[in-house]
Write an enzyme that holds these catalytic residues in place. Structure first.
Site, PDB file in Angstrom:
ATOM      1  N   HIS A 188       0.864  -1.202   0.000  1.00 52.35           N
ATOM      2  CA  HIS A 188       0.000   0.000   0.000  1.00 52.35           C
ATOM      3  C   HIS A 188       0.890   1.237   0.000  1.00 52.35           C
ATOM      4  O   HIS A 188       0.796   2.074   0.908  1.00 52.35           O
ATOM      5  CB  HIS A 188      -0.909   0.043   1.238  1.00 52.35           C
ATOM      6  CG  HIS A 188      -2.154  -0.773   1.126  1.00 52.35           C
ATOM      7  ND1 HIS A 188      -2.916  -1.121   2.215  1.00 52.35           N
ATOM      8  CD2 HIS A 188      -2.781  -1.307   0.063  1.00 52.35           C
ATOM      9  CE1 HIS A 188      -3.951  -1.841   1.826  1.00 52.35           C
ATOM     10  NE2 HIS A 188      -3.887  -1.974   0.520  1.00 52.35           N
ATOM     11  N   HIS A 195     -10.952  -8.755  -7.681  1.00 44.00           N
ATOM     12  CA  HIS A 195     -10.641  -7.508  -6.967  1.00 44.00           C
ATOM     13  C   HIS A 195      -9.728  -6.685  -7.855  1.00 44.00           C
ATOM     14  O   HIS A 195      -8.761  -7.207  -8.413  1.00 44.00           O
ATOM     15  CB  HIS A 195      -9.949  -7.877  -5.647  1.00 44.00           C
ATOM     16  CG  HIS A 195      -9.557  -6.729  -4.782  1.00 44.00           C
ATOM     17  ND1 HIS A 195     -10.134  -5.485  -4.840  1.00 44.00           N
ATOM     18  CD2 HIS A 195      -8.626  -6.654  -3.774  1.00 44.00           C
ATOM     19  CE1 HIS A 195      -9.578  -4.700  -3.933  1.00 44.00           C
ATOM     20  NE2 HIS A 195      -8.662  -5.385  -3.281  1.00 44.00           N
ATOM     21  N   GLU A 249      -7.738  -4.131  -7.065  1.00 42.54           N
ATOM     22  CA  GLU A 249      -6.510  -3.514  -6.543  1.00 42.54           C
ATOM     23  C   GLU A 249      -5.308  -4.069  -7.306  1.00 42.54           C
ATOM     24  O   GLU A 249      -5.286  -5.225  -7.744  1.00 42.54           O
ATOM     25  CB  GLU A 249      -6.376  -3.741  -5.033  1.00 42.54           C
ATOM     26  CG  GLU A 249      -5.377  -2.773  -4.422  1.00 42.54           C
ATOM     27  CD  GLU A 249      -5.475  -2.637  -2.900  1.00 42.54           C
ATOM     28  OE1 GLU A 249      -6.208  -3.409  -2.260  1.00 42.54           O
ATOM     29  OE2 GLU A 249      -4.802  -1.732  -2.360  1.00 42.54           O
ATOM     30  N   ASP A 273      -2.412  -5.127  -6.820  1.00 43.14           N
ATOM     31  CA  ASP A 273      -1.654  -6.333  -6.479  1.00 43.14           C
ATOM     32  C   ASP A 273      -2.290  -7.594  -7.066  1.00 43.14           C
ATOM     33  O   ASP A 273      -1.627  -8.632  -7.149  1.00 43.14           O
ATOM     34  CB  ASP A 273      -1.480  -6.474  -4.962  1.00 43.14           C
ATOM     35  CG  ASP A 273      -2.764  -6.285  -4.174  1.00 43.14           C
ATOM     36  OD1 ASP A 273      -3.613  -5.500  -4.604  1.00 43.14           O
ATOM     37  OD2 ASP A 273      -2.899  -6.932  -3.114  1.00 43.14           O
ATOM     38  N   HIS A 327     -11.938  -6.369   0.020  1.00 44.81           N
ATOM     39  CA  HIS A 327     -11.378  -5.223   0.687  1.00 44.81           C
ATOM     40  C   HIS A 327     -11.823  -3.881   0.096  1.00 44.81           C
ATOM     41  O   HIS A 327     -11.729  -2.835   0.741  1.00 44.81           O
ATOM     42  CB  HIS A 327      -9.854  -5.421   0.614  1.00 44.81           C
ATOM     43  CG  HIS A 327      -8.978  -4.282   0.857  1.00 44.81           C
ATOM     44  ND1 HIS A 327      -7.921  -3.929   0.071  1.00 44.81           N
ATOM     45  CD2 HIS A 327      -9.010  -3.387   1.870  1.00 44.81           C
ATOM     46  CE1 HIS A 327      -7.299  -2.892   0.562  1.00 44.81           C
ATOM     47  NE2 HIS A 327      -7.926  -2.533   1.655  1.00 44.81           N
ATOM     48  N   ASP A 332      -8.630 -11.204  -0.957  1.00 45.68           N
ATOM     49  CA  ASP A 332      -7.914 -10.651   0.208  1.00 45.68           C
ATOM     50  C   ASP A 332      -8.344 -11.291   1.526  1.00 45.68           C
ATOM     51  O   ASP A 332      -7.518 -11.410   2.457  1.00 45.68           O
ATOM     52  CB  ASP A 332      -8.165  -9.139   0.317  1.00 45.68           C
ATOM     53  CG  ASP A 332      -7.267  -8.322  -0.599  1.00 45.68           C
ATOM     54  OD1 ASP A 332      -6.227  -8.826  -1.028  1.00 45.68           O
ATOM     55  OD2 ASP A 332      -7.627  -7.164  -0.868  1.00 45.68           O
ATOM     56  N   TYR A 340      -2.561  -8.336   9.544  1.00 47.03           N
ATOM     57  CA  TYR A 340      -3.312  -8.053   8.307  1.00 47.03           C
ATOM     58  C   TYR A 340      -4.740  -7.637   8.657  1.00 47.03           C
ATOM     59  O   TYR A 340      -5.262  -6.643   8.148  1.00 47.03           O
ATOM     60  CB  TYR A 340      -3.285  -9.330   7.480  1.00 47.03           C
ATOM     61  CG  TYR A 340      -3.890  -9.333   6.111  1.00 47.03           C
ATOM     62  CD1 TYR A 340      -3.103  -9.097   4.987  1.00 47.03           C
ATOM     63  CD2 TYR A 340      -5.227  -9.650   5.903  1.00 47.03           C
ATOM     64  CE1 TYR A 340      -3.635  -9.168   3.709  1.00 47.03           C
ATOM     65  CE2 TYR A 340      -5.767  -9.719   4.641  1.00 47.03           C
ATOM     66  CZ  TYR A 340      -4.973  -9.475   3.538  1.00 47.03           C
ATOM     67  OH  TYR A 340      -5.508  -9.549   2.278  1.00 47.03           O
ATOM     68  N   HIS A 348      -3.314 -13.771  -0.831  1.00 44.27           N
ATOM     69  CA  HIS A 348      -2.007 -13.474  -0.213  1.00 44.27           C
ATOM     70  C   HIS A 348      -1.662 -14.563   0.787  1.00 44.27           C
ATOM     71  O   HIS A 348      -2.492 -14.918   1.635  1.00 44.27           O
ATOM     72  CB  HIS A 348      -2.042 -12.145   0.558  1.00 44.27           C
ATOM     73  CG  HIS A 348      -2.252 -10.931  -0.281  1.00 44.27           C
ATOM     74  ND1 HIS A 348      -1.341 -10.483  -1.211  1.00 44.27           N
ATOM     75  CD2 HIS A 348      -3.275 -10.055  -0.325  1.00 44.27           C
ATOM     76  CE1 HIS A 348      -1.789  -9.384  -1.781  1.00 44.27           C
ATOM     77  NE2 HIS A 348      -2.965  -9.097  -1.270  1.00 44.27           N
TER      78      HIS A 348
HETATM   79 FE1  FEO Z   1      -7.025  -5.249  -1.649  1.00 45.26          FE
HETATM   80 FE2  FEO Z   1      -4.551  -7.608  -1.939  1.00 45.26          FE
HETATM   81  O1  FEO Z   1      -5.565  -6.118  -2.414  1.00 45.26           O
END
Ligand code: FEO
Length: 396
Positions: A23, A79, A81, A83, A146, A165, A193, A226
């Site tokens: 982030h 998602h 984002e 990543d 997320h 996530d 996390y 992750h």
């Molecule tokens: Fe909300 Fe792993 O990205």
């Protein structure tokens, strides 16, 4: 490279051992991370999520080397984002015909990031993708777990929940599964996390978990985006989330402070001893915010029933390391925690009032107007701090 999870499902993600911050610079990743992507090879060949942008070419090259790129029928973007979506531009540059399944919010986020007119297929909770061989993917929207666009996908037959996530952790490992990694490292990263990323969304976490549990679906694997895949007692992380999302706290007090000439540090050390002396069961941890990791400190706040925030006064204000952490804590919306301020001053001494206002705005129950010590605390001032710390403990 490709790692087989069962006869038809494989991991095709990226292990990022050198990731130190996530982030931007907001989240420390002491143990690196992984960007988990999966391929299902039934009658249809489907990719679930991709990897972070710097690894886009490596990721798509690997898909090609494994003979998967040309065979893909669809990509599921759970998602937007970066990543997880970061390799979509490279993937869709090389396979522009590929349909992209995501939520309606996913289309907005992906378009906002990449400004491409891809072949989007919006899905809602309960919508299905037929994989063939009698199996399907069932989609479950999971807004704010997320981002507004997030969703889960459940593979029938194999009973795999692709949770993106949710239930993840930043832990680099080549071993894939929860039972094959160091358990202390795993759970430390899981709670960090949750504390630093998911706390503000706890009411939604609770509602989503209860919705999914009410379906009574079998779950063999929880395949996160992750860290590890949960295969050994996979619902243990779900039950842990249910604990964490309900104003979680332990018998723990966290002291967060910064200091200029050691006076506020002396108060912090005295308060740590005082609370420890006043309660044999309470764990006390103290973090100097300008010297140590902010996210570890926030994890301790998450675990605590109370926090003490210390800063000397400077220019009628507070030290920047304390101010920035208070700003982050406010956004995390902790609930059910008690707090108070402390610090040294030389003349104006507004710091406890300023911190108290921040704590109230962040939703803490402030149980004392604060401890102030003029100049550097002498033996008498430290004795007063000790008494104040013991009295504070009595209010918890
Ligand atoms: Fe909300 Fe792993 O990205």
């Amino acid at each position: 490279m490709k790692k087989q999870l069962n006869a038809t499902v494989s991991w095709v993600g990226k292990v990022d051992w050198e990731l130190a911050k996530f982030h931007g610079d907001e989240y420390s990743t002491h143990k690196g991370s992984t960007y988990n992507s999966y391929v299902i090879e039934e009658e249809k060949v489907v990719l679930i999520d991709t990897v972070w942008k710097p690894y886009a070419k490596e990721f798509v090259d690997n898909l090609e080397a494994e003979g998967l790129l040309a065979r893909l029928d669809a990509v599921i973007a759970q998602h937007a984002e970066i990543d997880h979506s970061g390799a979509l531009p490279e993937l869709l540059r090389r396979r522009p015909d590929l349909p992209v399944y995501c939520t309606a919010n996913g289309i907005k986020s992906l378009t906002g990031h990449y400004h491409q007119k891809w072949d989007f297929h919006p899905v809602k909770t309960g919508d299905e993708y037929d994989l063939g061989h009698g199996k399907k993917l069932v989609f479950v929207e999971a807004p704010m777990l997320h981002w507004p666009d997030s969703m889960f996908s459940y593979m029938t037959g194999d009973a795999i929940l692709f949770s993106n996530d949710a239930f993840g952790q930043h832990l680099a490992t080549e071993r894939l599964y929860n039972d094959l990694v160091d358990q202390n490292e795993l759970w430390n990263e899981c709670i960090k996390y949750y504390a630093n990323i998911l706390t503000p969304f706890s009411p939604l976490v609770k509602a989503k978990i209860e919705q999914v549990l009410s379906l009574n679906l079998p779950v063999n694997l929880i395949a996160t985006s992750h860290g590890v895949i949960w295969r050994d007692d996979p619902t243990q992380i779900v039950l842990k989330y249910l604990e964490w999302c309900q104003n979680y706290q332990e018998d723990r007090v966290t002291i967060l402070y910064d200091t200029m000439w050691d006076g506020t540090r002396a108060l912090a050390d005295t308060l740590a001893r005082a609370i420890t002396g006043a309660s044999t069961s309470t764990t006390v941890v103290s973090h100097c915010l300008s010297k140590f990791d902010k996210n570890d400190a926030i994890t301790d706040v998450f675990r605590s029933k109370a926090v003490l925030i210390g800063t000397p006064c400077i220019n009628k204000g507070i030290l920047t390391a304390v101010a920035s952490t208070l700003e982050e804590i406010k956004g995390l919306k902790f609930k059910g925690k008690k707090a108070a301020a402390f610090g040294c001053y030389g003349w104006s001494g507004e710091m406890t009032k300023i911190v108290t206002e921040h704590l109230k705005a962040a939703g803490f129950e402030v149980v004392d107007e604060g401890l102030r010590a003029l100049w550097n605390p002498d033996a008498e001032a430290l004795a007063a701090a000790d008494a104040w710390g013991r009295a504070f403990t009595g209010k918890l």
